[in-house]
Design an enzyme around this catalytic site. Structure first.
Site, PDB file in Angstrom:
ATOM      1  N   ASP A   1       0.823  -1.210   0.000  1.00 22.27           N
ATOM      2  CA  ASP A   1       0.000   0.000   0.000  1.00 22.27           C
ATOM      3  C   ASP A   1       0.857   1.260   0.000  1.00 22.27           C
ATOM      4  OD1 ASP A   1      -2.378  -1.524   0.067  1.00 22.27           O
ATOM      5  OD2 ASP A   1      -2.188  -1.740   2.237  1.00 22.27           O
TER       6      ASP A   1
ATOM      7  N   HIS B   1      -5.711  -3.134   5.180  1.00 16.24           N
ATOM      8  CA  HIS B   1      -5.159  -3.504   3.883  1.00 16.24           C
ATOM      9  C   HIS B   1      -6.273  -3.874   2.902  1.00 16.24           C
ATOM     10  CE1 HIS B   1      -2.223  -4.900   1.029  1.00 16.24           C
ATOM     11  NE2 HIS B   1      -2.766  -6.094   1.005  1.00 16.24           N
TER      12      HIS B   1
END
Length: 135
Positions: A66, A93
């Protein structure tokens, strides 16, 4: 390919690899980066428990993906080298749990409200682009 398809494929891969680690190197530190991390780490945990070698201090879920995605998208938006851009990301996530802190980006970068909203959405749902690209 759907997210379910991706999960099923990656779950099988993680299971097989962690079984091998449990047998060949039971004291190793294991870092799981296979998506979805929040689902594949528990699979690894259960495999290690079944093999009798589970150590919670040696199993990690890596969400660096990410951060790398945020850095790349911000750099591309400003024609910068991603290696020279830093964007903190907090939260989970998956989708809306991913929170890029664009105001903390280095070097300092400003965006219009529209740019910020579009970039935030792209960072949050960038994994969907990958899944769609596999079709």
């Amino acid at each position: 390919m759907t997210r379910d398809d991706l999960f099923n494929i990656n779950a099988g891969i993680v299971k097989t690899l962690v079984e091998g680690c449990a047998d060949a190197c039971p004291n190793a530190c294991i870092l799981i980066i296979s998506n979805p991390v929040n689902s594949t780490v528990p699979i690894a945990s259960e495999v290690l428990k079944k093999k009798g070698v589970y150590n919670p201090k040696k199993l990690f879920g890596v969400t660096t993906l990410d951060v790398v995605r945020a850095r790349t998208f911000v750099a591309n938006a400003r024609n910068r080298d991603p290696a020279l851009v830093s964007v903190p990301v907090v939260g989970g996530h998956a989708g809306t749990t991913i929170v890029p802190l664009l105001s903390q980006a280095q070097p300092h970068t400003t965006f219009s409200d529209e740019e910020r909203d579009a970039l935030t959405h792209r960072i949050m749902f960038g994994g969907d682009e990958v899944v769609k690209a596999k079709d």
